[in-house]
Design an enzyme around this catalytic site. Sequence first.
Site, PDB file in Angstrom:
ATOM      1  N   ASP A   1       7.722  14.755 -26.556  1.00 30.49           N
ATOM      2  CA  ASP A   1       7.253  13.579 -27.058  1.00 30.49           C
ATOM      3  C   ASP A   1       6.077  13.576 -28.143  1.00 30.49           C
ATOM      4  OD1 ASP A   1       8.280  11.173 -27.833  1.00 30.49           O
ATOM      5  OD2 ASP A   1       6.772  10.735 -26.024  1.00 30.49           O
TER       6      ASP A   1
ATOM      7  N   ASP B   1       5.230   9.760 -30.198  1.00 29.84           N
ATOM      8  CA  ASP B   1       3.980   8.603 -29.643  1.00 29.84           C
ATOM      9  C   ASP B   1       3.910   8.323 -28.381  1.00 29.84           C
ATOM     10  OD1 ASP B   1       4.055   7.478 -31.948  1.00 29.84           O
ATOM     11  OD2 ASP B   1       6.872   7.451 -32.259  1.00 29.84           O
TER      12      ASP B   1
END
Length: 211
Positions: A9, A11
């Site tokens: 991922d 953020d």
Amino acid sequence: MKYRAVVFDFDGTIIDTEQHLFDTINRHLEMHGKSPISLDYYRASIGGAASELHTYLENEIGKKETKALYDDHHTNSTHLPMIENVRKLMESLEKKSIPMAIATSSSRSNIQPALESLNLPERMSVIVGREDVDEVKPAPDLYLKAVQGLNLNPISCLAIEDSVNGATAAEAAGLGVVVNTNAMTELMDFDGLQLAGKNMTADQIDTEFFN
């Protein structure tokens, strides 16, 4: 379980954009004489489309001002450093020639400056963003697209996430999932997920899944 690739991922996992965005939102709201949003309200949007939050901001300060808010966030988040644990993990994976990818609910175009500041386009085999799929997290589409780009079976890939929405997406796509939380996500309830690990160091991930 040993894995052949890692899908990160972005953020809150690679860089701590979550705190930065929360602070930017409240700074802009206060600039326009509006009340700040709460941490709990913001946390509910982490890892997904954040459509409810986006609509709320447009209703409070207008579409043009909301765009300016997000432009401010994306421009200034380029100065954020990579989370140290992830930096160490990436270096270890590169030494082993383990392919890496990014699957993010953010738009690739929006985070491109941050990606480039960290030299990630050169290091990642695949980068998949919201413009590449029909649905973002917690739907599995982003992870399925990333794994397809790696030309691997989902079960042979490990996802590194920080949120329930992201971990749910990775699990639904069939990947193993390690969740490393941050200040914004540490209080989330991950009990409904079958995690491969939680809050693991780079050395622990390397030893358990890639040695």
